[in-house]
Design a protein around this motif. Structure first.
Motif, PDB file in Angstrom:
ATOM      1  N   LYS A 190       0.817  -1.214   0.000  1.00 58.54           N
ATOM      2  CA  LYS A 190       0.000   0.000   0.000  1.00 58.54           C
ATOM      3  C   LYS A 190       0.846   1.257   0.000  1.00 58.54           C
ATOM      4  CE  LYS A 190      -3.911   2.016   2.510  1.00 58.54           C
ATOM      5  NZ  LYS A 190      -4.848   1.848   3.656  1.00 58.54           N
ATOM      6  N   SER A 191       1.974   1.226   0.748  1.00 62.51           N
ATOM      7  CA  SER A 191       2.813   2.422   0.827  1.00 62.51           C
ATOM      8  C   SER A 191       3.790   2.503  -0.329  1.00 62.51           C
ATOM      9  CB  SER A 191       3.566   2.437   2.158  1.00 62.51           C
ATOM     10  OG  SER A 191       4.330   1.237   2.308  1.00 62.51           O
ATOM     11  N   SER A 192       4.320   1.365  -0.738  1.00 60.58           N
ATOM     12  CA  SER A 192       5.329   1.372  -1.804  1.00 60.58           C
ATOM     13  C   SER A 192       4.705   1.399  -3.199  1.00 60.58           C
ATOM     14  CB  SER A 192       6.254   0.148  -1.676  1.00 60.58           C
ATOM     15  OG  SER A 192       5.490  -1.054  -1.767  1.00 60.58           O
ATOM     16  N   ARG A 193       3.595   0.732  -3.338  1.00 57.91           N
ATOM     17  CA  ARG A 193       2.921   0.690  -4.653  1.00 57.91           C
ATOM     18  C   ARG A 193       1.416   0.993  -4.466  1.00 57.91           C
ATOM     19  NH1 ARG A 193       4.581  -4.629  -7.860  1.00 57.91           N
ATOM     20  NH2 ARG A 193       3.514  -3.434  -9.495  1.00 57.91           N
ATOM     21  N   PRO A 194       1.114   2.217  -4.164  1.00 61.00           N
ATOM     22  CA  PRO A 194      -0.301   2.573  -3.882  1.00 61.00           C
ATOM     23  C   PRO A 194      -1.224   2.354  -5.087  1.00 61.00           C
ATOM     24  CG  PRO A 194       1.051   4.548  -4.107  1.00 61.00           C
ATOM     25  CD  PRO A 194       2.008   3.388  -4.079  1.00 61.00           C
ATOM     26  N   SER A 195      -0.684   2.479  -6.292  1.00 60.46           N
ATOM     27  CA  SER A 195      -1.529   2.312  -7.493  1.00 60.46           C
ATOM     28  C   SER A 195      -2.064   0.892  -7.591  1.00 60.46           C
ATOM     29  CB  SER A 195      -0.745   2.662  -8.753  1.00 60.46           C
ATOM     30  OG  SER A 195       0.400   1.833  -8.879  1.00 60.46           O
ATOM     31  N   LEU A 196      -1.222  -0.100  -7.178  1.00 58.59           N
ATOM     32  CA  LEU A 196      -1.670  -1.485  -7.211  1.00 58.59           C
ATOM     33  C   LEU A 196      -2.801  -1.708  -6.220  1.00 58.59           C
ATOM     34  CD1 LEU A 196      -1.264  -4.402  -8.201  1.00 58.59           C
ATOM     35  CD2 LEU A 196       0.454  -4.705  -6.385  1.00 58.59           C
ATOM     36  N   TYR A 197      -2.674  -1.087  -5.041  1.00 56.44           N
ATOM     37  CA  TYR A 197      -3.734  -1.199  -4.033  1.00 56.44           C
ATOM     38  C   TYR A 197      -5.038  -0.568  -4.535  1.00 56.44           C
ATOM     39  CZ  TYR A 197      -6.404   0.043   0.131  1.00 56.44           C
ATOM     40  OH  TYR A 197      -7.418   0.226   1.046  1.00 56.44           O
ATOM     41  N   GLN A 198      -4.913   0.616  -5.118  1.00 52.55           N
ATOM     42  CA  GLN A 198      -6.115   1.303  -5.602  1.00 52.55           C
ATOM     43  C   GLN A 198      -6.782   0.535  -6.746  1.00 52.55           C
ATOM     44  OE1 GLN A 198      -7.637   3.806  -4.243  1.00 52.55           O
ATOM     45  NE2 GLN A 198      -6.055   4.191  -2.680  1.00 52.55           N
ATOM     46  N   ALA A 199      -5.990  -0.103  -7.583  1.00 56.36           N
ATOM     47  CA  ALA A 199      -6.555  -0.882  -8.695  1.00 56.36           C
ATOM     48  C   ALA A 199      -7.319  -2.085  -8.171  1.00 56.36           C
ATOM     49  CB  ALA A 199      -5.440  -1.322  -9.643  1.00 56.36           C
ATOM     50  N   SER A 200      -6.769  -2.769  -7.171  1.00 61.01           N
ATOM     51  CA  SER A 200      -7.454  -3.936  -6.600  1.00 61.01           C
ATOM     52  C   SER A 200      -8.743  -3.526  -5.893  1.00 61.01           C
ATOM     53  CB  SER A 200      -6.524  -4.650  -5.600  1.00 61.01           C
ATOM     54  OG  SER A 200      -5.333  -5.076  -6.231  1.00 61.01           O
ATOM     55  N   LYS A 201      -8.687  -2.406  -5.225  1.00 61.41           N
ATOM     56  CA  LYS A 201      -9.879  -1.900  -4.538  1.00 61.41           C
ATOM     57  C   LYS A 201     -10.945  -1.452  -5.548  1.00 61.41           C
ATOM     58  CE  LYS A 201     -11.094   1.313  -0.826  1.00 61.41           C
ATOM     59  NZ  LYS A 201     -10.569   2.364   0.091  1.00 61.41           N
ATOM     60  N   GLY A 202     -10.485  -0.796  -6.608  1.00 60.12           N
ATOM     61  CA  GLY A 202     -11.428  -0.327  -7.637  1.00 60.12           C
ATOM     62  C   GLY A 202     -12.132  -1.462  -8.342  1.00 60.12           C
ATOM     63  N   LYS A 203     -11.451  -2.584  -8.519  1.00 64.23           N
ATOM     64  CA  LYS A 203     -12.045  -3.740  -9.162  1.00 64.23           C
ATOM     65  C   LYS A 203     -13.233  -4.251  -8.358  1.00 64.23           C
ATOM     66  CE  LYS A 203     -10.816  -8.277 -11.066  1.00 64.23           C
ATOM     67  NZ  LYS A 203      -9.721  -9.255 -11.254  1.00 64.23           N
ATOM     68  N   LEU A 204     -13.102  -4.277  -7.042  1.00 67.88           N
ATOM     69  CA  LEU A 204     -14.201  -4.732  -6.191  1.00 67.88           C
ATOM     70  C   LEU A 204     -15.373  -3.740  -6.220  1.00 67.88           C
ATOM     71  CD1 LEU A 204     -12.237  -6.100  -3.097  1.00 67.88           C
ATOM     72  CD2 LEU A 204     -13.319  -7.406  -4.926  1.00 67.88           C
ATOM     73  N   LYS A 205     -15.050  -2.443  -6.297  1.00 70.16           N
ATOM     74  CA  LYS A 205     -16.116  -1.436  -6.380  1.00 70.16           C
ATOM     75  C   LYS A 205     -16.916  -1.585  -7.671  1.00 70.16           C
ATOM     76  CE  LYS A 205     -14.395   2.283  -3.439  1.00 70.16           C
ATOM     77  NZ  LYS A 205     -14.025   3.719  -3.387  1.00 70.16           N
ATOM     78  N   LEU A 206     -16.205  -1.923  -8.748  1.00 73.93           N
ATOM     79  CA  LEU A 206     -16.907  -2.134 -10.020  1.00 73.93           C
ATOM     80  C   LEU A 206     -17.838  -3.335  -9.936  1.00 73.93           C
ATOM     81  CD1 LEU A 206     -14.038  -1.439 -12.600  1.00 73.93           C
ATOM     82  CD2 LEU A 206     -16.029  -0.012 -12.101  1.00 73.93           C
ATOM     83  N   TRP A 207     -17.540  -4.236  -9.019  1.00 72.09           N
ATOM     84  CA  TRP A 207     -18.412  -5.404  -8.835  1.00 72.09           C
ATOM     85  C   TRP A 207     -19.468  -5.147  -7.763  1.00 72.09           C
ATOM     86  CZ3 TRP A 207     -14.461 -10.095  -8.976  1.00 72.09           C
ATOM     87  CH2 TRP A 207     -14.105 -10.316 -10.329  1.00 72.09           C
ATOM     88  N   ASP A 208     -19.721  -3.874  -7.474  1.00 71.39           N
ATOM     89  CA  ASP A 208     -20.795  -3.436  -6.592  1.00 71.39           C
ATOM     90  C   ASP A 208     -20.550  -3.716  -5.116  1.00 71.39           C
ATOM     91  OD1 ASP A 208     -22.288  -2.153  -8.421  1.00 71.39           O
ATOM     92  OD2 ASP A 208     -23.950  -3.565  -8.446  1.00 71.39           O
ATOM     93  N   LEU A 209     -19.323  -3.949  -4.712  1.00 73.26           N
ATOM     94  CA  LEU A 209     -19.029  -4.028  -3.292  1.00 73.26           C
ATOM     95  C   LEU A 209     -18.969  -2.614  -2.746  1.00 73.26           C
ATOM     96  CD1 LEU A 209     -18.149  -6.966  -4.119  1.00 73.26           C
ATOM     97  CD2 LEU A 209     -16.499  -6.823  -2.233  1.00 73.26           C
ATOM     98  N   THR A 210     -19.560  -2.401  -1.591  1.00 74.58           N
ATOM     99  CA  THR A 210     -19.567  -1.077  -0.993  1.00 74.58           C
ATOM    100  C   THR A 210     -18.256  -0.827  -0.256  1.00 74.58           C
ATOM    101  OG1 THR A 210     -20.552  -1.854   1.063  1.00 74.58           O
ATOM    102  CG2 THR A 210     -22.064  -1.215  -0.725  1.00 74.58           C
ATOM    103  N   ASP A 211     -18.024   0.449   0.060  1.00 64.52           N
ATOM    104  CA  ASP A 211     -16.809   0.796   0.818  1.00 64.52           C
ATOM    105  C   ASP A 211     -16.803   0.087   2.164  1.00 64.52           C
ATOM    106  OD1 ASP A 211     -15.815   2.449  -1.152  1.00 64.52           O
ATOM    107  OD2 ASP A 211     -16.817   4.235  -0.369  1.00 64.52           O
ATOM    108  N   LYS A 212     -17.996  -0.069   2.753  1.00 63.31           N
ATOM    109  CA  LYS A 212     -18.092  -0.742   4.044  1.00 63.31           C
ATOM    110  C   LYS A 212     -17.689  -2.210   3.936  1.00 63.31           C
ATOM    111  CE  LYS A 212     -21.309  -1.573   7.844  1.00 63.31           C
ATOM    112  NZ  LYS A 212     -22.699  -1.397   8.356  1.00 63.31           N
ATOM    113  N   GLN A 213     -18.130  -2.874   2.837  1.00 62.23           N
ATOM    114  CA  GLN A 213     -17.786  -4.285   2.632  1.00 62.23           C
ATOM    115  C   GLN A 213     -16.283  -4.445   2.394  1.00 62.23           C
ATOM    116  OE1 GLN A 213     -20.610  -4.936  -0.573  1.00 62.23           O
ATOM    117  NE2 GLN A 213     -21.830  -6.338   0.718  1.00 62.23           N
TER     118      GLN A 213
END
Length: 601
Positions: A190-213
């Motif tokens: 997350k600290s060294s490669r934040p873009s990879l973290y954001q991409a993985s998180k964004g993929k779940l959001k596209l699948w309708d997972l909420t921020d809470k989930q």
């Protein structure tokens, strides 16, 4: 002899005196008699002259110009009120050559009324029919963002009410599990490669997972095996496409949820209605399912397109659906009360003032500054119909005076003396083409049949009849969705028939039939109920029969057929181009019920 002569000589003075007195008295009485006779003759001649000039009107019949009387009354042939034959010399030397001049008594007996043309704001109540629909903006369709298996189902039936955030189903998805593990691995970078973290998180959001989930997954440090499908809105589940244990693919339709707290009222407006309907107009409507209850709404949208099949545009209003009483697909009868734009005044005249031939609209304008009523023929251009009035686009000015009652009598008088009239705008006397026998109700149609009818009119009527056969075919199919456009097409065909081709009685007969034909066709076209449509079809056929018998068809044989059980056992007729019975009032239910009553060649 001598004795006689002697007596005369003795009395000659007396004889002469008697003769002188006799001559004198004769002169006196002779002069007096001459003077008295001359005076009497003068008085009689003067009185006779005054009597002749008091009202030298000749009264005649507009339909039978051979009838002429010196006083008002009724025509001995057709019993119509006689009209005055105009004495143009009584109006003065400055009379327009096309001016129709009448005496005061003639105008009163013809019941002629006039009014001054005024500006006003046109108003009209437009009656519309339609249905209730769901608000398209409040429809949510849920689809699978990933493949998997339905493990649990919380919606057991269509029509179930749900709230925003409620669970609809639970899905197990191997792809979702893999995506969560990718997120957990990316947290370490997350600290060294934040873009990879954001991409993985964004993929779940596209699948309708909420921020809470997603936050819960990160906190637990392990993936969720099951994913809940949540309702995005509060409403009613109208579609359920899955069951427990179903395997679904990405993009599969799962549920449809509709918020029914606000609904659309969708109404059908014909082309002639559209000029009168504007956004924000008040709509009052009733629903067949709840008689006696009135609803109000405002027009929010008017369809920019006309449907090519139905020839209508959709007019939409929005209504709040308290207690869910209104349901989609309920039938609605609405009235839009509309005016033209504020401050936009138009010339309005009563419908009774207009004579209409199908091509021309005619009024009679009263000539000002005349000692006796005088009128001039004038063609005008009509705008939209406004209740009991017409909007005049061209041809009249404010404060001009026009005839609003007795207009046909003025026009008939113009025809009789060869002035421009409704049937002959260029002038010239009309040949009525009448039989001069009895015109009673029993044989008036027979008289009309023997009159000469323009072949061009027969061809137009035949074209209308051929189009009518398509309407009959739709009735035989018992399909109101076919009857409606067929009636609209036939109504359009009716407007192309040129009634100016008919003269005299024929024209009046057609106008009478036209009113029934037009009214019943509009009733058929306005309804989507086959029973209502068939009820209007019965009197329509009677008017069509009168027209065909009066004017004839061109090189066509038709069969006038009858069913005694139609129209609630009152019996009803129809036309067919075949002797075979195909009953339009019952369709397949009793297709062969009926018989041929008359063959018209």
């Amino acid at each position: 002899m001598k004795k006689i002569i002697n007596n005369i000589k003795e009395n000659y003075k007396l004889v002469i005196a008697v003769l002188v007195i006799g001559v004198f008295l004769g002169l006196i009485f002779s002069g007096s008699s001459d003077k008295t006779t001359a005076g009497t003759n003068a008085v009689e001649g003067h009185e006779g002259h005054n009597h002749e000039s008091e009202d030298p009107t000749t009264w005649t019949c507009s339909m039978h110009p051979q009838i002429k009387q010196d006083k008002p009354g009724k025509c001995p042939i057709c019993a119509m009120d006689l009209i005055p034959l105009i004495n143009r010399q009584s109006a003065g030397d400055d009379v327009n050559p096309n001016e129709i001049v009448m005496t005061e008594s003639a105008a009163k007996l013809a019941a002629i009324q006039t009014m001054k043309v005024q500006l006003g704001v046109p108003e009209k109540s437009v009656r519309l029919q339609g249905k209730i629909h769901a608000d398209e903006r409040n429809i949510s369709e849920l689809t699978a963002r990933f493949g998997g298996r339905i493990e649990k189902l919380f919606v057991n039936f269509t029509g179930q009410t749900v709230r925003k955030g409620d669970k609809l189903a639970t899905i197990y998805s191997p792809d979702l599990v893999t995506a969560q593990r990718e997120l957990l691995e990316a947290i370490g970078f997350k600290s060294s490669r934040p873009s990879l973290y954001q991409a993985s998180k964004g993929k779940l959001k596209l699948w309708d997972l909420t921020d809470k989930q997603i936050e819960e997954i990160e906190t637990k440090g392990e993936p969720m095996l099951y994913f809940d499908v949540l309702s995005p809105i509060s409403g009613t589940v109208t579609v359920r496409n899955v069951a427990i244990g179903d395997y679904i693919k990405e993009g599969s339709k799962l549920f449809e949820v509709v918020d029914l707290s606000r609904l659309w009222v969708m109404l059908d407006a014909y082309e002639s209605d559209l000029p009168w309907i504007k956004v924000n107009d008040k709509l009052e409507f009733t629903v067949q399912a709840m008689p006696g209850k009135n609803y109000e709404a405002k027009v929010t949208f008017i369809d920019p397109f006309i449907n090519g099949d139905t020839r209508v545009a959709k007019v939409r209003a929005e209504v709040v659906n308290k207690n869910q009483q209104l349901k989609p697909e309920m039938f609605v009868n609405g009235i839009v009360k509309s005016k033209t734009e504020k401050g936009l005044n138009k010339i309005l005249i009563p419908k009774s003032a207009v004579l209409w031939t199908g091509k021309r609209s005619v009024v009679y304008v009263k000539v000002p500054n005349r000692e006796t009523p005088s009128f001039l023929y004038r063609e005008i251009v009509l705008g939209p119909e406004a209740g009991a009035f017409f909007v005049v686009s061209e041809g009249l000015k404010e404060n001009e005076e026009i005839a609003i009652n007795g207009v046909f009598k003025i026009d008939a008088a113009a025809q009789l003396i060869g002035l421009p009239s409704m049937m002959n705008p260029d002038g010239g006397k009309v040949s009525m083409g009448h039989n001069h026998g009895d015109m009673g109700a029993g044989n008036s149609m027979q008289k009309m049949e023997s009159a000469v009818v323009d072949e061009k009119f027969k061809k137009q009527l035949t074209g209308f009849y051929n189009e009518y056969l398509l309407l009959t075919k739709a009735f035989v199919a018992s399909d109101p969705s076919l009857v409606k456009p067929a009636a609209e097409s036939l109504l359009s065909k009716l407007s192309t028939i040129d009634m100016s081709l008919l003269k005299g009685d024929a024209h009046m007969q057609w106008m009478t039939n036209l009113n029934v034909l037009e009214t019943k066709l509009k009733a058929i076209a306005a309804s989507k109920d086959i029973g209502v449509q068939r009820t209007a079809f019965a009197p329509f056929n009677q008017a069509l029969y009168k027209s065909i018998k009066s004017f004839g068809l061109y090189k066509v044989t038709t069969y006038y057929q009858f069913c005694p059980m139609a129209d609630d056992d009152k019996g009803a007729y129809w036309f067919s181009n075949s002797e075979e019975i195909q009953n339009p009032y019952f369709g397949e239910m009793m297709l062969g019920c009926g018989e041929v009553k008359e063959t018209i060649k």
